[in-house]
Write an enzyme that holds these catalytic residues in place. Structure first.
Site, PDB file in Angstrom:
ATOM      1  N   GLU A  90       0.819  -1.220   0.000  1.00  0.00           N
ATOM      2  CA  GLU A  90       0.000   0.000   0.000  1.00  0.00           C
ATOM      3  C   GLU A  90       0.850   1.265   0.000  1.00  0.00           C
ATOM      4  OE1 GLU A  90      -3.966   1.666   2.263  1.00  0.00           O
ATOM      5  OE2 GLU A  90      -2.625   0.346   3.357  1.00  0.00           O
ATOM      6  N   LYS A 106      -8.582  -1.489   0.628  1.00  0.00           N
ATOM      7  CA  LYS A 106      -9.567  -2.202   1.443  1.00  0.00           C
ATOM      8  C   LYS A 106     -10.175  -3.277   0.552  1.00  0.00           C
ATOM      9  CE  LYS A 106      -9.633  -0.558   5.569  1.00  0.00           C
ATOM     10  NZ  LYS A 106      -9.301  -1.444   6.683  1.00  0.00           N
TER      11      LYS A 106
END
Length: 203
Positions: A90, A106
């Site tokens: 990320e 997510k």
């Protein structure tokens, strides 16, 4: 919030210390669910810490992990008294000139070496209402955070729920961009956005 395997608390490797007992953890989860029902927040990432002594060079450990995962935003940091290792897919911040960008994640599902099964897993993640809802909340949160230090009207969602594949997992990722206000620097960006909503929850 769901607890998929209560027995994991009893299956930690020998020598591993867990910072919270099973019953206390479950009680915290019940409290979190109640607070969500009361509208205190929309989602919360609650974690526990696993620790153990490791007689292995930190750089060697980092190289082993990174070679297995190929996570693009990983780092090894040697400090005077300790070492930090992060293996992450990320990107929280990116800045080039006045352009700033964040790419929250997510939604996660495993990969498969079987092409048909892997395609089915991708489709399952892409169609998951729960995972899309979580990412939408974090995307909106980061859009709001970036707006604190970016020029009005410059913050835009460039990609919403893009499916990205890594060695062991597929993720849903959003990309938010903005243009820093004149006089704002990277440390202002950190102050406005830290800690990231994909780490803490929303708001």
């Amino acid at each position: 919030l769901e607890i998929h395997d209560h027995q994991k608390f009893n299956k930690a490797p020998t020598g591993t210390i867990i910072n919270e007992g099973k019953e206390n953890y479950l009680q915290k989860i019940r409290q979190i669910r109640q607070l969500i029902a009361e509208g205190e927040f929309y989602q919360l990432n609650y974690t526990i810490r696993f620790s153990r002594k490791l007689w292995l060079n930190g750089l060697k450990l980092f190289r082993q992990w990174h070679s297995k995962t190929l996570a693009p935003f990983s780092f090894y940091l040697q400090l005077p008294d300790f070492q930090l290792i992060s293996i992450s897919p990320e990107r929280f911040w990116f800045q080039k000139g006045h352009l700033v960008q964040s790419e929250p994640i997510k939604g996660t599902i495993k990969t498969s070496t079987n092409p048909e099964h892997d395609a089915s897993l991708k489709n399952q993640l892409a169609r998951s209402e729960k995972d899309h809802a979580e990412l939408n909340m974090i995307t909106d949160l980061l859009r709001n955070d970036l707006s604190r230090v970016c020029c009005p009207g410059s913050v835009k969602v460039m990609e919403q729920s893009e499916l990205r594949s890594f060695k062991y997992v597929h993720h849903l990722v959003s990309t938010i961009q903005g243009k820093l206000q004149p006089g704002k620097i990277f440390f202002d960006l950190i102050e406005a956005t830290f800690p990231g909503g994909s780490i803490t929850g929303c708001p």
